[in-house]
Design a protein around this motif. Structure first.
Motif, mmCIF file in Angstrom:
data_model
loop_
_atom_site.group_PDB
_atom_site.id
_atom_site.type_symbol
_atom_site.label_atom_id
_atom_site.label_comp_id
_atom_site.label_asym_id
_atom_site.label_seq_id
_atom_site.Cartn_x
_atom_site.Cartn_y
_atom_site.Cartn_z
ATOM 1 N N GLN A 95 -10.775 39.965 -4.226
ATOM 2 C CA GLN A 95 -10.413 39.297 -3.065
ATOM 3 C C GLN A 95 -10.274 40.484 -2.002
ATOM 4 O O GLN A 95 -10.754 41.438 -2.752
ATOM 5 N N GLU A 96 -10.673 39.616 -0.636
ATOM 6 C CA GLU A 96 -10.866 40.999 0.220
ATOM 7 C C GLU A 96 -9.257 41.712 0.550
ATOM 8 O O GLU A 96 -9.795 43.256 0.400
ATOM 9 N N ALA A 97 -8.296 41.396 0.087
ATOM 10 C CA ALA A 97 -7.139 42.963 0.143
ATOM 11 C C ALA A 97 -7.379 43.250 -1.319
ATOM 12 O O ALA A 97 -7.601 45.218 -1.149
ATOM 13 N N MET A 113 -7.067 46.467 5.797
ATOM 14 C CA MET A 113 -7.424 44.663 5.983
ATOM 15 C C MET A 113 -7.408 43.930 6.926
ATOM 16 O O MET A 113 -7.749 42.755 7.228
ATOM 17 N N SER A 114 -6.956 44.599 8.129
ATOM 18 C CA SER A 114 -7.043 43.950 9.406
ATOM 19 C C SER A 114 -8.855 43.655 9.642
ATOM 20 O O SER A 114 -9.440 43.192 10.694
ATOM 21 N N GLY A 158 -10.611 42.467 7.250
ATOM 22 C CA GLY A 158 -10.951 40.646 6.990
ATOM 23 C C GLY A 158 -12.160 41.460 5.807
ATOM 24 O O GLY A 158 -12.927 40.522 5.516
ATOM 25 N N LYS A 186 -15.453 40.827 3.629
ATOM 26 C CA LYS A 186 -15.860 40.254 2.451
ATOM 27 C C LYS A 186 -17.258 40.621 1.843
ATOM 28 O O LYS A 186 -17.762 41.330 1.965
ATOM 29 N N ASP A 238 -21.352 41.376 3.803
ATOM 30 C CA ASP A 238 -21.214 41.569 5.156
ATOM 31 C C ASP A 238 -21.212 42.899 5.201
ATOM 32 O O ASP A 238 -21.212 43.845 4.450
#
Length: 86
Positions: free
Chosen positions: A14-16, A51-52, A54, A56, A59
């Motif tokens: 996950q991106e987080a 986190m801002s 995003g 993945k 990218d």
């Protein structure tokens, strides 16, 4: 200051989790490290900033580092984001 473009090729999940782990990797270095993605540039040691973005898989980002261990920091971050060995 040193800079490098890196394409994220990671199965980190996950991106987080990707952002949190990237903050941990970046925090190992004394250098000031920033990540640029799109129109945003954030401190790579800031979880809220990361986190801002995003980020993945797939990218492309630009990583900049300034300080005594800048080259080492760029190598470590690239290794983490691309699953390179060595």
């Amino acid at each position: 200051m040193e800079a490098r473009k890196v394409k994220i090729d990671s199965a980190k999940g996950q991106e987080a989790r990707l952002a949190a782990m990237l903050v941990q990797v970046s925090s190992q270095y004394e250098s000031s490290i920033h990540i640029e993605y799109g129109t945003k540039t954030v401190n790579a040691k800031s979880i809220m900033g990361m986190m801002s973005l995003g980020l993945k898989n797939g990218d492309e980002i630009e990583v900049t580092a300034e300080g005594s261990d800048a080259a080492e920091a760029l190598d470590g971050i690239e290794k983490y984001l691309t699953n390179k060995k060595g």
